[in-house]
Design a protein around this motif. Structure first.
Motif, PDB file in Angstrom:
ATOM      1  N   VAL A   1       0.839  -1.200   0.000  1.00  0.00           N
ATOM      2  CA  VAL A   1       0.000   0.000   0.000  1.00  0.00           C
ATOM      3  C   VAL A   1       0.877   1.254   0.000  1.00  0.00           C
ATOM      4  O   VAL A   1       0.649   2.195  -0.762  1.00  0.00           O
ATOM      5  CB  VAL A   1      -0.944   0.009   1.229  1.00  0.00           C
ATOM      6  CG1 VAL A   1      -1.675   1.337   1.323  1.00  0.00           C
ATOM      7  CG2 VAL A   1      -1.920  -1.140   1.153  1.00  0.00           C
ATOM      8  N   ALA A   2       1.916   1.246   0.846  1.00  0.00           N
ATOM      9  CA  ALA A   2       2.760   2.430   0.963  1.00  0.00           C
ATOM     10  C   ALA A   2       3.534   2.684  -0.342  1.00  0.00           C
ATOM     11  O   ALA A   2       3.637   3.826  -0.786  1.00  0.00           O
ATOM     12  CB  ALA A   2       3.712   2.283   2.133  1.00  0.00           C
ATOM     13  N   TRP A   3       4.047   1.611  -0.948  1.00  0.00           N
ATOM     14  CA  TRP A   3       4.798   1.800  -2.198  1.00  0.00           C
ATOM     15  C   TRP A   3       3.901   2.305  -3.323  1.00  0.00           C
ATOM     16  O   TRP A   3       4.298   3.145  -4.115  1.00  0.00           O
ATOM     17  CB  TRP A   3       5.515   0.512  -2.630  1.00  0.00           C
ATOM     18  CG  TRP A   3       6.818   0.322  -1.932  1.00  0.00           C
ATOM     19  CD1 TRP A   3       7.160  -0.700  -1.100  1.00  0.00           C
ATOM     20  CD2 TRP A   3       7.976   1.177  -1.983  1.00  0.00           C
ATOM     21  NE1 TRP A   3       8.446  -0.530  -0.625  1.00  0.00           N
ATOM     22  CE2 TRP A   3       8.958   0.616  -1.156  1.00  0.00           C
ATOM     23  CE3 TRP A   3       8.254   2.383  -2.642  1.00  0.00           C
ATOM     24  CZ2 TRP A   3      10.215   1.192  -0.950  1.00  0.00           C
ATOM     25  CZ3 TRP A   3       9.497   2.970  -2.448  1.00  0.00           C
ATOM     26  CH2 TRP A   3      10.464   2.373  -1.607  1.00  0.00           C
ATOM     27  N   VAL A   4       2.677   1.775  -3.366  1.00  0.00           N
ATOM     28  CA  VAL A   4       1.748   2.260  -4.387  1.00  0.00           C
ATOM     29  C   VAL A   4       1.512   3.756  -4.185  1.00  0.00           C
ATOM     30  O   VAL A   4       1.521   4.539  -5.150  1.00  0.00           O
ATOM     31  CB  VAL A   4       0.420   1.465  -4.330  1.00  0.00           C
ATOM     32  CG1 VAL A   4      -0.656   2.152  -5.159  1.00  0.00           C
ATOM     33  CG2 VAL A   4       0.642   0.039  -4.815  1.00  0.00           C
ATOM     34  N   THR A   5       1.339   4.164  -2.917  1.00  0.00           N
ATOM     35  CA  THR A   5       1.137   5.585  -2.639  1.00  0.00           C
ATOM     36  C   THR A   5       2.325   6.400  -3.136  1.00  0.00           C
ATOM     37  O   THR A   5       2.156   7.441  -3.778  1.00  0.00           O
ATOM     38  CB  THR A   5       0.962   5.805  -1.119  1.00  0.00           C
ATOM     39  OG1 THR A   5       0.031   4.851  -0.634  1.00  0.00           O
ATOM     40  CG2 THR A   5       0.484   7.207  -0.830  1.00  0.00           C
ATOM     41  N   VAL A   6       3.522   5.912  -2.838  1.00  0.00           N
ATOM     42  CA  VAL A   6       4.726   6.621  -3.253  1.00  0.00           C
ATOM     43  C   VAL A   6       4.752   6.773  -4.770  1.00  0.00           C
ATOM     44  O   VAL A   6       4.948   7.876  -5.301  1.00  0.00           O
ATOM     45  CB  VAL A   6       5.998   5.854  -2.783  1.00  0.00           C
ATOM     46  CG1 VAL A   6       7.240   6.433  -3.438  1.00  0.00           C
ATOM     47  CG2 VAL A   6       6.123   5.917  -1.275  1.00  0.00           C
ATOM     48  N   ILE A   7       4.517   5.667  -5.478  1.00  0.00           N
ATOM     49  CA  ILE A   7       4.610   5.697  -6.941  1.00  0.00           C
ATOM     50  C   ILE A   7       3.528   6.601  -7.526  1.00  0.00           C
ATOM     51  O   ILE A   7       3.805   7.439  -8.391  1.00  0.00           O
ATOM     52  CB  ILE A   7       4.513   4.259  -7.504  1.00  0.00           C
ATOM     53  CG1 ILE A   7       5.780   3.494  -7.082  1.00  0.00           C
ATOM     54  CG2 ILE A   7       4.364   4.261  -9.014  1.00  0.00           C
ATOM     55  CD1 ILE A   7       5.656   1.994  -7.176  1.00  0.00           C
ATOM     56  N   VAL A   8       2.308   6.476  -7.011  1.00  0.00           N
ATOM     57  CA  VAL A   8       1.220   7.302  -7.529  1.00  0.00           C
ATOM     58  C   VAL A   8       1.538   8.779  -7.340  1.00  0.00           C
ATOM     59  O   VAL A   8       1.363   9.595  -8.253  1.00  0.00           O
ATOM     60  CB  VAL A   8      -0.117   6.940  -6.829  1.00  0.00           C
ATOM     61  CG1 VAL A   8      -1.182   7.985  -7.123  1.00  0.00           C
ATOM     62  CG2 VAL A   8      -0.574   5.560  -7.273  1.00  0.00           C
ATOM     63  N   MET A   9       2.060   9.129  -6.147  1.00  0.00           N
ATOM     64  CA  MET A   9       2.343  10.543  -5.886  1.00  0.00           C
ATOM     65  C   MET A   9       3.463  11.058  -6.789  1.00  0.00           C
ATOM     66  O   MET A   9       3.429  12.204  -7.234  1.00  0.00           O
ATOM     67  CB  MET A   9       2.715  10.760  -4.417  1.00  0.00           C
ATOM     68  CG  MET A   9       1.541  10.631  -3.462  1.00  0.00           C
ATOM     69  SD  MET A   9       0.096  11.555  -3.978  1.00  0.00           S
ATOM     70  CE  MET A   9       0.624  13.226  -3.631  1.00  0.00           C
ATOM     71  N   ILE A  10       4.457  10.204  -7.054  1.00  0.00           N
ATOM     72  CA  ILE A  10       5.543  10.644  -7.929  1.00  0.00           C
ATOM     73  C   ILE A  10       5.019  10.826  -9.358  1.00  0.00           C
ATOM     74  O   ILE A  10       5.314  11.837 -10.007  1.00  0.00           O
ATOM     75  CB  ILE A  10       6.724   9.641  -7.880  1.00  0.00           C
ATOM     76  CG1 ILE A  10       7.399   9.734  -6.506  1.00  0.00           C
ATOM     77  CG2 ILE A  10       7.734   9.931  -8.985  1.00  0.00           C
ATOM     78  CD1 ILE A  10       8.489   8.722  -6.271  1.00  0.00           C
ATOM     79  N   VAL A  11       4.203   9.887  -9.808  1.00  0.00           N
ATOM     80  CA  VAL A  11       3.638   9.997 -11.157  1.00  0.00           C
ATOM     81  C   VAL A  11       2.792  11.263 -11.267  1.00  0.00           C
ATOM     82  O   VAL A  11       2.914  12.028 -12.236  1.00  0.00           O
ATOM     83  CB  VAL A  11       2.789   8.741 -11.491  1.00  0.00           C
ATOM     84  CG1 VAL A  11       1.980   8.962 -12.767  1.00  0.00           C
ATOM     85  CG2 VAL A  11       3.687   7.528 -11.630  1.00  0.00           C
ATOM     86  N   LEU A  12       1.964  11.522 -10.263  1.00  0.00           N
ATOM     87  CA  LEU A  12       1.108  12.709 -10.303  1.00  0.00           C
ATOM     88  C   LEU A  12       1.946  13.984 -10.306  1.00  0.00           C
ATOM     89  O   LEU A  12       1.655  14.933 -11.028  1.00  0.00           O
ATOM     90  CB  LEU A  12       0.153  12.716  -9.111  1.00  0.00           C
ATOM     91  CG  LEU A  12      -1.007  11.715  -9.163  1.00  0.00           C
ATOM     92  CD1 LEU A  12      -1.795  11.744  -7.867  1.00  0.00           C
ATOM     93  CD2 LEU A  12      -1.920  12.028 -10.337  1.00  0.00           C
ATOM     94  N   THR A  13       3.012  13.993  -9.476  1.00  0.00           N
ATOM     95  CA  THR A  13       3.856  15.179  -9.415  1.00  0.00           C
ATOM     96  C   THR A  13       4.531  15.413 -10.761  1.00  0.00           C
ATOM     97  O   THR A  13       4.622  16.552 -11.229  1.00  0.00           O
ATOM     98  CB  THR A  13       4.921  15.006  -8.310  1.00  0.00           C
ATOM     99  OG1 THR A  13       4.250  14.718  -7.098  1.00  0.00           O
ATOM    100  CG2 THR A  13       5.735  16.272  -8.132  1.00  0.00           C
ATOM    101  N   LEU A  14       4.994  14.315 -11.384  1.00  0.00           N
ATOM    102  CA  LEU A  14       5.609  14.444 -12.699  1.00  0.00           C
ATOM    103  C   LEU A  14       4.588  14.963 -13.708  1.00  0.00           C
ATOM    104  O   LEU A  14       4.892  15.852 -14.505  1.00  0.00           O
ATOM    105  CB  LEU A  14       6.192  13.102 -13.158  1.00  0.00           C
ATOM    106  CG  LEU A  14       7.454  12.660 -12.414  1.00  0.00           C
ATOM    107  CD1 LEU A  14       7.914  11.296 -12.912  1.00  0.00           C
ATOM    108  CD2 LEU A  14       8.568  13.691 -12.575  1.00  0.00           C
ATOM    109  N   ALA A  15       3.378  14.410 -13.643  1.00  0.00           N
ATOM    110  CA  ALA A  15       2.330  14.857 -14.553  1.00  0.00           C
ATOM    111  C   ALA A  15       2.086  16.352 -14.394  1.00  0.00           C
ATOM    112  O   ALA A  15       1.810  17.067 -15.360  1.00  0.00           O
ATOM    113  CB  ALA A  15       1.044  14.086 -14.287  1.00  0.00           C
ATOM    114  N   LEU A  16       2.225  16.813 -13.166  1.00  0.00           N
ATOM    115  CA  LEU A  16       1.992  18.236 -12.884  1.00  0.00           C
ATOM    116  C   LEU A  16       3.105  19.099 -13.467  1.00  0.00           C
ATOM    117  O   LEU A  16       2.863  20.177 -14.006  1.00  0.00           O
ATOM    118  CB  LEU A  16       1.940  18.427 -11.367  1.00  0.00           C
ATOM    119  CG  LEU A  16       1.412  19.755 -10.846  1.00  0.00           C
ATOM    120  CD1 LEU A  16      -0.049  19.883 -11.188  1.00  0.00           C
ATOM    121  CD2 LEU A  16       1.605  19.820  -9.337  1.00  0.00           C
ATOM    122  N   THR A  17       4.352  18.603 -13.363  1.00  0.00           N
ATOM    123  CA  THR A  17       5.482  19.427 -13.820  1.00  0.00           C
ATOM    124  C   THR A  17       5.679  19.320 -15.323  1.00  0.00           C
ATOM    125  O   THR A  17       6.106  20.271 -15.958  1.00  0.00           O
ATOM    126  CB  THR A  17       6.779  19.010 -13.102  1.00  0.00           C
ATOM    127  OG1 THR A  17       6.860  17.592 -13.109  1.00  0.00           O
ATOM    128  CG2 THR A  17       6.811  19.523 -11.683  1.00  0.00           C
TER     129      THR A  17
END
Lengths: 411, 415
Positions: free
Chosen positions: B395-411
């Protein structure tokens, strides 16, 4: 002779006499049972795995560690009796005995002294200030020379190694490392209490397991009630019983009164009969009454004796110093008849009868609420107050320090 | 405390057993940034973003549980552990990031104070400096502990959102469906959508909360053995946070979004969500609740930041120290408040934009803090037998990956 920082040594390349690189320094070990400060060996990371480089083989050290002829690297054998400076010291919390506080290690200063054909490395101090912090922050980023010049300008905040007490939670390893919290034990119990309150639970426990019972008892009395309780609950009950025996009976009763009945019963069982009886007696009284606040360690002599007998009694007295200021006089059947202050004893002749020096003694009943006790101290400017039962018998005394504690905590 | 009668004490213990660190953290979590982010999400997207609530709750439970377990097992704060296991340099950068992020959060809290009082017609140029001074003094003087209960009680305000949400007669079926439905993959190409999702995660699973929660567990003296009770405190707190969040979004969706009011510009807009409950008094109710939430978090954030940073970097800390004994601690604490409040004095600062942006920064820092927490909770030397289960790690790793992907999508796709 020169100083080198642990952070500079870690990662330094290891070269032999021909300049061949063998690996990088990974760890530095001190074997306290052989020598308290001398570096015993270096652990070197080589392509073949970790190797031990004995300190005697080091010719010079700094950004490069030079060794003698041949490659004196031996296979690594783990040994738990050594202090590994990176793992056990760097970034960890230690006790600065001199400054009487808990600090975090930013770097370790190592002195290298040329002896014969090699250098001897000794741990001299730990750095807890900005110098070590900036050195580690800039290492490998800012050129070495610039960094050195910059660091010179920052005042060193070093703690000499002899004032450092390590915190080692594993009892077996602690014994091997000969860590006895010697420096800590010399501090005032109130200072030890301040330090203990800053530590995580496992380290608190370790401190209480190693310091002397008497010091432990006094320290415990100075601690915050919650911390005190959690320490008592974590310690072995034999050990607790030994410490509680050293406490003033009133403080011991307070402490045990805060514990679960089952737990305090177990501790009482481990105590010596005499101390146990005193504490059990006090435990039966309400905590917030005169009896709950009193101690049963006081000086009482028959009202027929003379000053010299009183002085003998003073000499034999083993209780707390707070109780020494007044000598109580008792008549037949333990009834309180008067009291003589220490000052009057000191200014009288050995042959004077105590009954002639006696002042009428202020006293209160065991069930007197503590607020009234405080009022009596205030009104009569007391240092100690006698507690007498319904038959006029002296049951115990309350000392001024207990009243101050009580007033401070009343909220 | 020592002189309160036994009966009283037992009752207090019972109360504190329910209102533990987990529950307090949960309440502080619904701060100014939280209220406005949830409101904006509802106003801007209606029910669409409700799908985030279930995954966020699961992630929040997992993350908070890790923090409190670490606290109970090691007896050390998160910044202490990061320092001891990862060395000085990494700790320095984590702390730097934490200070910057939390500065944003402090600004958000003062923005909350300013906007709530503007509903009463009070100028922020008076309210903010006064509030900053009150916060500073309250903590330094040690009166915070006695006031915490008042803050907590006043947090009952969140119930208003639940009632307002019901009274607004939302389309329950649509809301329920939106909560369990799968998100549209196309959403990631929509800048506003990604921005709002990051803000939602960032405000709910804020990095500073993990430091604060772990420190509270340590301070309360919870040990590994007593840990089971604390776990429930944490889980209930997390669920409470997100139930409130869900109702805020629903209330805003049913009122603002339904009325075509898609952008919240100030507190007066956000207060409209409470109109079904309070009618013309909606502004008053909203202002009082927002003021309490903001002041509550403003009292905790700067001091917990100062503690975390000083403990991690090895500076003297603690309110029992004098100013000259712990200069870094007091300066950091004071500057966070003074500068955080100072930003609000910039004329025409768009408060709601600042509030939501600060939560986006939270979301960007989150994966980094999570990685540290994951490494620590999987280290047997640190955690002993209490290391993470595989489910938690996943669960924690999925959260990490999702947040990184979203942040990249934002930048990568700005605008």
């Amino acid at each position: 002779m020169s100083l080198v920082a642990l952070s500079e040594l870690l990662g330094a390349t290891v070269r032999d006499a021909h300049g061949t690189v063998h690996g990088r320094v990974r760890e530095i070990a001190v074997a306290p049972q052989d020598h308290p400060t001398r570096v015993a060996y270096l652990v070197v990371r080589t392509p073949e795995g970790d190797r031990t480089l004995m300190a005697e083989a080091v010719k010079s050290c700094g950004s490069t560690v030079r060794t003698g002829e041949g490659t004196p690297l031996e296979p690594c054998s783990p040994s738990d009796g050594v202090l590994l400076l990176k793992r056990d010291l760097l970034d960890q919390q230690i006790i600065d005995v001199h400054g009487r506080k808990v600090v975090r290690v930013n770097d370790v200063e190592i002195e290298s002294t040329p002896v014969n054909n090699h250098v001897v490395l000794n741990v001299v101090s730990v750095n807890v200030g900005a110098r070590g912090a900036i050195r580690r922050l800039c290492k490998g980023v800012v050129p070495r020379r610039t960094l050195r010049a910059l660091l010179e300008k920052i005042p060193a905040q070093d703690i000499p190694w002899q004032y450092v007490d390590l915190l080692e939670t594993d009892p077996a390893r602690r014994v091997k490392l000969k860590i006895a919290y010697e420096g800590l034990a010399k501090l005032h119990p109130a200072d030890i209490a301040d330090i203990v309150e800053d530590l995580p639970p496992a380290e608190r426990e370790a401190v209480f397991e190693t310091i002397d019972e008497e010091v432990a008892a006094e320290t415990l009395e100075e601690l915050d009630p919650d911390v005190k309780k959690s320490i008592i609950e974590s310690l072995d009950k034999d050990r607790v019983a030994d410490i509680v025996e050293e406490m003033d009976p009133d403080a011991a009763a307070d402490l045990l009164g805060d514990l679960q009945a089952e737990h305090s019963g177990e501790i009482l069982k481990e105590m010596e009969p005499e101390e146990r009886d005193e504490v059990t007696q006090l435990l039966e009284f309400g905590e917030h009454t005169a009896a709950g606040r009193m101690t049963t360690q006081y000086i009482a002599v028959p009202n027929t004796v003379r000053v010299d007998a009183a002085i003998e009694a003073l000499k034999r007295f083993e209780g707390g110093r707070e109780a020494l200021s007044t000598i109580y006089l008792i008549g037949p059947g333990q009834t309180l008849t008067g009291s003589v202050s220490l000052v009057r004893i000191a200014t009288s002749l050995p042959g004077d009868r105590l009954a002639d020096l006696s002042e009428p003694s202020v006293s209160c009943a065991p069930d007197t609420p503590q607020d009234e006790v405080a009022a009596l101290f205030d009104k009569y400017n007391l240092i100690t107050l006698a507690v007498v039962d319904e038959h006029g018998r002296l049951a115990g005394i309350i000392t001024a320090d207990d009243v101050i504690t009580m007033l401070r905590h009343r909220d | 405390m020592k002189f309160i009668g036994k009966g009283w004490r037992n009752r207090l213990v019972m109360l504190l057993a329910v209102v533990g660190p987990g529950f307090i953290t949960a309440n502080v979590d619904n701060d100014a940034g939280g209220i406005f982010t949830y409101s904006q999400a509802g106003a801007q997207f209606g029910y669409v973003l409700l799908w985030t609530m279930i995954p966020i709750t699961i992630a929040l439970v997992v993350v908070q549980e890790m923090a409190s377990r670490m606290g109970a097992v090691t007896g050390k704060g998160l910044s202490d552990l990061i320092r001891e296991e990862f060395g000085f340099r990494l700790t320095f950068f984590v702390m730097l990031a934490l200070v910057i992020t939390n500065f944003g959060n402090v600004v958000a809290e003062f923005a909350g104070i300013a906007s709530s009082m503007e509903l009463f017609g009070l100028s922020r140029y008076i309210v903010v400096p006064v509030a900053a001074f009150v916060v500073w003094l309250m903590v330094v003087r040690g009166t915070y502990d006695s006031i915490e209960k008042i803050f907590l009680t006043a947090s009952a305000f969140y119930v208003c959102y639940i009632i307002a949400g019901v009274l607004a007669q939302p389309d329950w079926k649509a809301a329920a469906f939106a909560t369990v439905t799968r998100p549209q993959a196309a959403g990631i190409r929509n800048y506003g959508y990604v921005y709002m999702v990051i803000a939602l995660v960032g405000t709910t699973i804020a990095p500073w909360m993990q430091f604060y929660l772990q420190a509270s567990i340590v301070e309360k003296g919870v040990t590994a053995r007593q840990y089971r009770a604390s776990r429930w405190d944490v889980i209930i707190g997390c669920i409470f946070t997100d139930v409130v969040a869900w109702f805020i979004i629903v209330a805003c969706a049913a009122t603002l979004y339904a009325a075509g009011h898609h952008d919240i510009a100030d507190a007066a807009d956000a207060a409209q969500a409470l109109r079904p409950l309070a009618g013309q008094w909606a502004s008053l109710l909203f202002a009082a609740g927002l003021f309490n939430a903001s002041l509550f978090a403003a009292s905790i954030l700067p001091i917990s930041t100062a503690y975390a940073v000083c403990e991690g970097l090895g500076f003297e800390s603690g309110l029992d120290k004098k100013f000259h004994e712990a200069p870094v601690f007091y300066w950091l604490y004071t500057l966070l408040i003074v500068l955080g409040a100072g930003v609000l004095l910039i004329p025409r600062l768009p408060l709601v934009t600042v509030l939501v942006a600060s939560q986006v920064v939270n979301g960007i820092l989150l994966p980094f803090v999570l990685v540290f927490m994951l490494i620590l909770t999987n280290d047997r030397e640190v955690m002993g037998e209490y290391i993470n289960s595989r489910l938690f790690n996943n669960v924690a790793w999925v959260t990490v990956i999702v947040m990184i992907v979203l942040t990249l999508a934002l930048t990568v796709r700005p605008g």
